[in-house]
Every structure is written in C-alpha cells, then in structure tokens.
Design an enzyme around this catalytic site. Sequence first.
Site, short mmCIF file in Angstrom:
data_model
loop_
_atom_site.label_atom_id
_atom_site.label_comp_id
_atom_site.label_asym_id
_atom_site.label_seq_id
_atom_site.Cartn_x
_atom_site.Cartn_y
_atom_site.Cartn_z
N SER A 230 53.75 43.79 50.35
CA SER A 230 52.50 43.13 49.99
C SER A 230 52.76 42.11 48.89
O SER A 230 53.74 42.20 48.15
CB SER A 230 51.48 44.14 49.49
OG SER A 230 51.80 44.58 48.18
N ASP A 231 51.85 41.13 48.78
CA ASP A 231 51.84 40.33 47.57
C ASP A 231 51.40 41.24 46.43
O ASP A 231 50.88 42.34 46.64
CB ASP A 231 50.89 39.14 47.72
CG ASP A 231 51.21 38.01 46.75
OD1 ASP A 231 51.91 38.26 45.75
OD2 ASP A 231 50.76 36.88 46.99
N TRP A 232 51.57 40.77 45.20
CA TRP A 232 51.32 41.62 44.03
C TRP A 232 49.80 41.84 43.88
O TRP A 232 49.07 40.94 43.52
CB TRP A 232 51.91 40.98 42.80
CG TRP A 232 53.30 41.43 42.49
CD1 TRP A 232 53.77 41.83 41.28
CD2 TRP A 232 54.43 41.54 43.38
NE1 TRP A 232 55.10 42.19 41.35
CE2 TRP A 232 55.53 42.03 42.63
CE3 TRP A 232 54.61 41.31 44.75
CZ2 TRP A 232 56.78 42.27 43.19
CZ3 TRP A 232 55.85 41.55 45.31
CH2 TRP A 232 56.92 42.02 44.53
#
Length: 853
Positions: A230-232
């Site tokens: 995932s992105d952060w």
Amino acid sequence: MDPPPFPKLDVNHLMQKLTSDEKIMLTAGRDAWHTVPIKQFDIPSIRTSDGPNGVRGTRFFESVPSSCFPCGTGLGASWDADLLHRVGKALAAESKVKGVHVLLAPTVNIPRSPVGGRTFEPYSEDPFLSGMLARGLIKGLQGEGIGATMKHLVANDQEFERYSISSEVPMRALREIHLRPFELAIRCDNPPWAVMTGYNRVNGLHCSEDTFLLSQVLRREWNFKGLIMSDWGGAYSSTAATRAGLDLEMPGPTVFRGVVSKAALGGKKISQQNIDAGARNLLELVNKVQESGVPEDASEESIDTPEVRALMREAASSAVVLLKNQAPPHQRYAVLPLLSHPDTQSIAIIGPNAKIALLGGGGSASLRATYSVTPFDAISAAAKGAGITDVKYARGANGYKFVPLFGPELVASNGKPGVDLNFFNENPFAVLKSKPVYHVVTTSTFMFFSGDLPSTAVNLICWVEVTGKYTPDVQGDHEFGLASGGRAYLYIDGQMIIDNWTNPVPGESFANHGSTELRATRTLNRGQQYNLSVRYFYEPPALYPVGSQKRGGIRFGVAASKPQQEFIDEAVTVAQNVDKVILLLGLDGDYECEGYDRPDMKLPDAQNSLASAVLEANPKTIVVVQSGAPVEMPWADQASGILQAFYGGNEGGNGIADILFGKVNPSGRLPLTFPKRFEDNPTYLNFGKGHNGKVHYGEGLFVGYRYYESTKLAPLFPFGFGKSYSYFSLLASLSSPKIGPNETIYVDITVKHGSWFRPGREVVQVYVQDVESSLQRPIKELKGFVKTPVLQPGESREFSVPLDRVSLGFFDDHEDVNQWVAEKGRFKVYVVGSTETETKELDLELTESFSWI
C-alpha cells in the site's frame, strides 16, 4: 559497526513452520520504513525509503544528506533510458550506504493535468516514454540488488481528496494510457520487485482493495511475481485488501493486519491462502534484496564523490530543454550560446529564483541535499571562466507561496547556519526550571517532525523552543512567515510578532496537516544581529487521521519586502546597463507539492510583469523557467531565448549554466505538452474537485499531445519539442513493409550531425498511426525513440527501433472482446528528429488481425 548481511531464507521451509499469526505479522510494517522481523526464524526487517529522485533514508527531520537528481519530468526530458539506468545504479549505491533495501521509485502515473500537485514526479504524459524510462531506472537499481517499487497503481493523478476520490476512467483509457507504463515495465525481462497501490479509488473501488487491478491484471494477465504494498496510509481495510491481493500494509504499526486480520481469518472472511500469499511474497522480496549485501537496521551515511557529482551534473543539463533561440532585433546571430558572442562583456542575473537552489518538488520527493548549486553561483562562475567579469544581480520580484526559509544569515549557538531546538515533555514557558529532554542544531528552518525523532525521549505531546541569531544582509522591511503543525509564536528580540498559537487556521503546510502561514513585516538594519525564537506546542488530535504526522512541524522564513514595482524598476535599470540578461523565473516545491494541486498554470505574483519589463528593457534576454510542470508564458513572443529547466537537483545551477554557455549542447525534449493557456488543456473541465467524490477522465485516450493533435489546437510548445545548437539530418526505412501477428520489424534510422562545429546529441522519435482502425484512435502515438551518443560534426550513426504488436494494437473494451486487438490494414510510421529536421513518413501493412490479453 553494522551487523553482517543477512543470509538467504528457505521460503518453503518457513511457510511450513510459521504460524498464521506470524504470517500476518509479516504483511504489515514495523514502523514508518521497516517491515516486521521474526527473530526466532532469522527473518530480518527490510528498510524502504523515498524516493523518486533521491534516497532520503528514514527521517524527514534532519535526515542524512542525499544526492538529489532532477525531478521526474526533468529526467523524462532527457529521453535517455541509458541515463536512467546509470541514475538507478547511483541511487542503488546511495541506498546501500543508507541501509535501504527497497526504494519507493519510480513514479509512473500519467500527469493528465499540468496543475496536479505531483505532476513533477512522474516522467511523462506519454505511457510509452514513461514505461521505457522506468525500465532503465529499475534495471539500474535491481542490478545492484536494491528493489524498485513502481507507483502508484493507478490513476493517482490529483491531490484533492486523494484518499477517497474515485477516478472514473473508461476501460480503454485505463488500459492504453494509465496502466500502460506499469505493463511495459512489468512485462519484460527485469520487472520491478514491488508495486505500490494508489490512495485513490478507480471506478468506485480503492486501488488497495481492487481485485481486478491486483489479482486479475497484475497477477494473472501480467504474471507479476513481486510484492504489492500500500501507499503510506493507503490501506483502508483488512478483509477487502487481503482478498484483493494486497501483500503489505504500510506504514507500521499496523492498523488492519493485526487483530483485525486474525478475527477476519477466524470468521472466514479471508482464507489462509490469502495470508500465505502475502507472507510468501514478503519473504521472496527479502531473498531478492539479500543480494544487495545491505544488513538489517544499518546506520545511515551519505555518498559525495566526483563520479556522483558528474552524473548529477550530466542529468541536470539533460533536464534542460531549449525552447527558443533566435536573433534579437537588429542582431545577426541567435542569442545562445553565450560563448559564441565575443561582444558579451557584461551580464545581469535577474529573478526571484536566481539565488535559490530549486532541488525538486515538495512532499515525499523532497530531501536534504549533500550540497546544492544555485543558478546565480553557477552562471557567475561560468561567466568568470569565459572572461566576463561584469556580473550584476537584481531580485526583480518576490514570488513565493510560503515566505522563503532562512539562509546562512541565521546561525545557531555553534556559529553555523541553522537554529537550536530544545524539546521538552513539560511546558517550559510555564515551568521555568524545565529541562530539555533533547537538543539538536538543525540546518533548515523547515522542520517536519515526521515519524521518530533521532531521540526517543520526546513524548508525542511536546513543547519545542527554537533559538537563533539573525543578521540581515539588506536594509529595510523584512517579511517573516510562520506555519506550524501545532501551536506556535515567533519572536524577534523577545517581542512576539506572529501569533499562530491562539487560533491556528488549518492550511496546506505539512501535507495539509498544518496551519496556514501567518506573516508580519518588521524594519531591520543591515548588519545588526537580532535574537530570533519560536515557541511551539504539539498535541495530536483525539482521533488520529490517516496519514497524520507525529509531533507536527514548524516552518518559518524571511524575505526582503517592498512593493513589487520597486523590485521590477531595479531589475529594469540593471537590465538596461548590461549586454545580456539571464532571467530566472518559475515555481518551487511549495507550489508543486504532494498534498494539494495548483489552482492554475500562472507564474507566481509579479513574475510575468517582471518578464515583460525586462524583455522590453533588454531584448537580448534569455528566460530560464524552472518548474516541474507547464506554466503559462504570456511573454514568450517577446523573448529571443527560452529554456525550460525543470528542477535539476544538487547540480541544477550548473546544468543551466552548462547549456547557457555552450559547454553542453542542449538535447532535452519536452516530456509534457506546454499549452498556451490553462483552459486549453484536455482536463480543464475534468480535474480537481470533480462531482460528489468522483473525477471523470473525460479526455479518455486523448491525454496530452493526443488531444492537441486531434483537435488541431496549437500548444505553446508541443510534446517532444526541443532545439539544439546543431543541425541533424535523418534517413529512415522499414526492415519490411509488412508485419504479421507476433512479428517484430525494425525502423532503420541513420542520424547525421550536419553542422560544421559543436558536438551534440539527437533524439529521434518514432510514432505510429492506425489509418484504418474500426475504433477512434489518436492521430499518432509514440512507439519508439532513440537518444544518440554525442556525435561529432559530420559523424553519422545507425540505429534500429523495433515495432511489434504493442506498437500497433489498441484495447477493445466491448464486452464480447475485452482484449488487445491489432487490425489488419494500413499504418503510417513517422520518424521525427529535432525541431528543424524534416519528418520521415513510412508505410506499413499489418497482414492479419489478431488479439491477445
């Protein structure tokens, strides 16, 4: 001393030994940058780091200095996959000394609008150019054992409501434009070891929960074997994301992959197979990066060698595009290069960006550079080397979004540029005998307390006192600015001049988690020392929002202040009394930044007025625009010379100077279309706030040049445009006039340097047009390119560009087809060189229709 590199894992054996709880642990981060280790099985933690143009390491605040290469669009302007390969190798070397195993790069989202907050970060509006340059960077990184992470899958192209907005993308546009750069880099011999999902939704589903994207397209169609992260803060669920195929939730500690996943597994909302898949992909990634030799939890250092500096300088000059070069009125010769004009005895360097090193855009791509070179310093040095001793300067205008950060005039207690910070766990402004729990001298007055500070002694609720001594180098009014992620006051000589404590108003600072900037003006004496201090308090909100940053942050700055017209009048006077002017305009990382989009394409404040006035005062003016994305240039017709410099990293100033003085023959080409007006761009009515949480990709396939050519709307400067100081000629032919299913033919190209002096490089672009398509297609699409090595005057070189099914096909989204199709019939192949080079047109026939997925 760092520990030794970790050994390879027996993944099959571990998958039999690990419990379900332990496998779930592996699918979430330990902290902001690391994965979870399991010591009893010798499974190490691996380290990730931003970013696209450098390796920051594990800290935003006072990070270990890094080599900063040009921004994505600057690298894209090189049209040089070999350069990207060498940049990748350099980033791998920097990753190793920073203990990084996986770099969060490259970014290949398609910048569909010129005003997207992160338009500077990817390479190009064209998916083929973007995908092929990404291949180069990935090969350079992974050839050294450092994992590459392609991001952000997919249609993550704006910052407004970026965690929730639904990108409503027609299937053909999704396949042919937005997924294409990912596909080109994944379906090859050296695919990335990781892919990062976007924050956004696509057609209603969050990317991190989209089974179609992650399982069908990535895994089954493209046979992607790497890790999907995932992105952060871009994971929003346990069940949906795990079932869709998201392997790793970042950052840690986990929100969804701990007890939530255990409960979901117990309730059979997810299966053991789902958990096993994520754990196995993480372990396989550990084995891949083991080859780098980077140990677990290593210390962080910098690289600053002559070789790295030379590569950054080459990349910086490659990021400069010569847009205009003609003779001023009543002159015989083009205004550039400067060294070709012996009558140039004096120059003026004018502009608000002249004495600022614009390394790159803002947000996760930003970092602390090992060093930097401003345009003023580089141009002054080049002028001196050319025998030009009369170099004048004028600021010309103020053009900032946030008041510029303090420079070397502000010093800390050690006498070096910066300020002292003292952190407290109790209020020192009320309890006078409070002792600081941590002290540090910073190098910048931008302080983003993201993640963990270098000390763990500081509580989440904390107070900070900032102190320094400021000695102005100019007399008169000075404008101070203060923004903060908590509450703050700013004092001069003990007098509070800015109150951002009583009622801070939410704004765009600190990735939209900080306040608006408050400003105050004070009259100061040149050479007099003033005591500056900031008092700051941070308390996290009761409900911690996704993506919020621990302990907030502070930024404060100063700039000489007076009416803009006075700045302009000074610049005009200077311009009138020199032979030539270099006028530096543009944006910076405050205007182009992750977290928000630009409202328009205009240059800041009075820069256009400054340009018109200086160009009228001295027609022998060269305008240098530094920005990561297109800007409007209403003065372009007045200018004899225009350079688009993008953001050049550490060596940005030298890159500009090398082009201006002819040390480097310009070979950059625009990776983006520059429209004349913001209203001309194809996304003007379909970008930004959208409608009820949705933004419709109404331009469909017609992104960038595809739109301008189809509508016959002339841009200011077209995609692929760029001039040289030399002339090149082209010869082109096809290895066969016909092509069949699954065959590859070649465009054979001969490039000749036709000038009698000055070595140079040419970029040859190959476009394909489907003359007889049954569905609407763009007039032509880029399907190949070549960047020549440096050619000597009169030298010729031969090249071959392959054309295959990818070059001819389109995606037929009819429910009965839903696959790639190449239809038999006539095609046109266009071979394009420099602006002055004649386009070659070739005929090609596809002998048989066929399809694939």
